[in-house]
Motif scaffolding. Structure first.
Motif, PDB file in Angstrom:
ATOM      1  N   PRO A  38      -8.734   4.634  -5.837  1.00  0.00           N
ATOM      2  CA  PRO A  38     -10.076   4.453  -5.751  1.00  0.00           C
ATOM      3  C   PRO A  38     -10.852   5.040  -6.420  1.00  0.00           C
ATOM      4  CG  PRO A  38      -8.267   6.255  -4.355  1.00  0.00           C
ATOM      5  CD  PRO A  38      -7.774   5.434  -5.374  1.00  0.00           C
TER       6      PRO A  38
ATOM      7  N   ALA B  46     -17.032   4.287  -1.918  1.00  0.00           N
ATOM      8  CA  ALA B  46     -16.408   3.745  -0.849  1.00  0.00           C
ATOM      9  C   ALA B  46     -16.013   2.504  -1.065  1.00  0.00           C
ATOM     10  CB  ALA B  46     -16.746   4.101   0.469  1.00  0.00           C
ATOM     11  N   GLY B  47     -14.708   1.817  -0.425  1.00  0.00           N
ATOM     12  CA  GLY B  47     -14.241   0.310  -0.727  1.00  0.00           C
ATOM     13  C   GLY B  47     -14.494  -0.116  -2.191  1.00  0.00           C
ATOM     14  N   LEU B  48     -14.283   0.299  -2.915  1.00  0.00           N
ATOM     15  CA  LEU B  48     -14.298   0.144  -4.511  1.00  0.00           C
ATOM     16  C   LEU B  48     -13.612   1.328  -5.067  1.00  0.00           C
ATOM     17  CD1 LEU B  48     -15.748  -1.686  -6.526  1.00  0.00           C
ATOM     18  CD2 LEU B  48     -16.638   0.413  -7.759  1.00  0.00           C
ATOM     19  N   SER B  49     -12.060  -0.002  -5.821  1.00  0.00           N
ATOM     20  CA  SER B  49     -10.866   0.099  -6.779  1.00  0.00           C
ATOM     21  C   SER B  49     -11.461   0.204  -8.260  1.00  0.00           C
ATOM     22  CB  SER B  49      -9.533  -0.126  -5.798  1.00  0.00           C
ATOM     23  OG  SER B  49      -9.309  -1.540  -6.027  1.00  0.00           O
TER      24      SER B  49
ATOM     25  N   THR C  47       0.615  -0.873  -0.368  1.00  0.00           N
ATOM     26  CA  THR C  47      -0.419  -0.207  -0.208  1.00  0.00           C
ATOM     27  C   THR C  47       0.632   1.440  -0.064  1.00  0.00           C
ATOM     28  OG1 THR C  47      -0.184   0.238   2.169  1.00  0.00           O
ATOM     29  CG2 THR C  47      -1.744  -1.025   1.284  1.00  0.00           C
TER      30      THR C  47
END
Length: 120
Positions: A99, A103-106, A51
């Motif tokens: 990103p 939210a949470g989806l890339s 990351t």
């Protein structure tokens, strides 16, 4: 985001190779980067990932032998592969994700594969 991988080749078992991936385009938005590998007729599998904050994750089969490193300023990622084994023979792919507004989806991006061949 465009990814360009390099560094594959052929080595004997026990040898080392270093893979390198350079990114271009909207690189400021890149979050995760990593390396995956895929054999013919097989699913693509994680080798190592990192990351932006430096947290790393390795496949159990490579832990202790492979090291992923990243230059956040340049958005490049490398994979140092030591003590290579014949079962490491595969096509290796560089990966990056950014990103999205959800939210949470890339969004994922892939480089072209680079072949690593390890002979016994």
């Amino acid at each position: 985001v465009q990814l360009q991988a390099s560094g594959g080749g052929s080595v004997q078992a026990g040898g080392s190779l270093r893979l390198y991936c350079a990114s271009s385009g909207n690189i400021g938005s890149i979050d995760g980067m990593g390396w995956y590998r895929q054999g013919t007729g097989e699913q693509r599998e994680l080798v190592a990932s990192t990351t932006r904050s430096g947290r790393t994750n390795y496949a159990s089969s490579v832990e202790g032998r492979f090291t992923i490193s990243r230059d956040n300023a340049k958005n490049t990622v490398s994979l140092q592969m030591n003590n290579l084994k014949p079962e490491d023979t595969d096509v290796y792919y560089c990966q990056a994700d950014t990103p999205t507004k959800i939210a949470g989806l890339s969004r994922w991006f892939w480089g072209q594969g680079t072949l690593v061949t390890v002979s016994s």
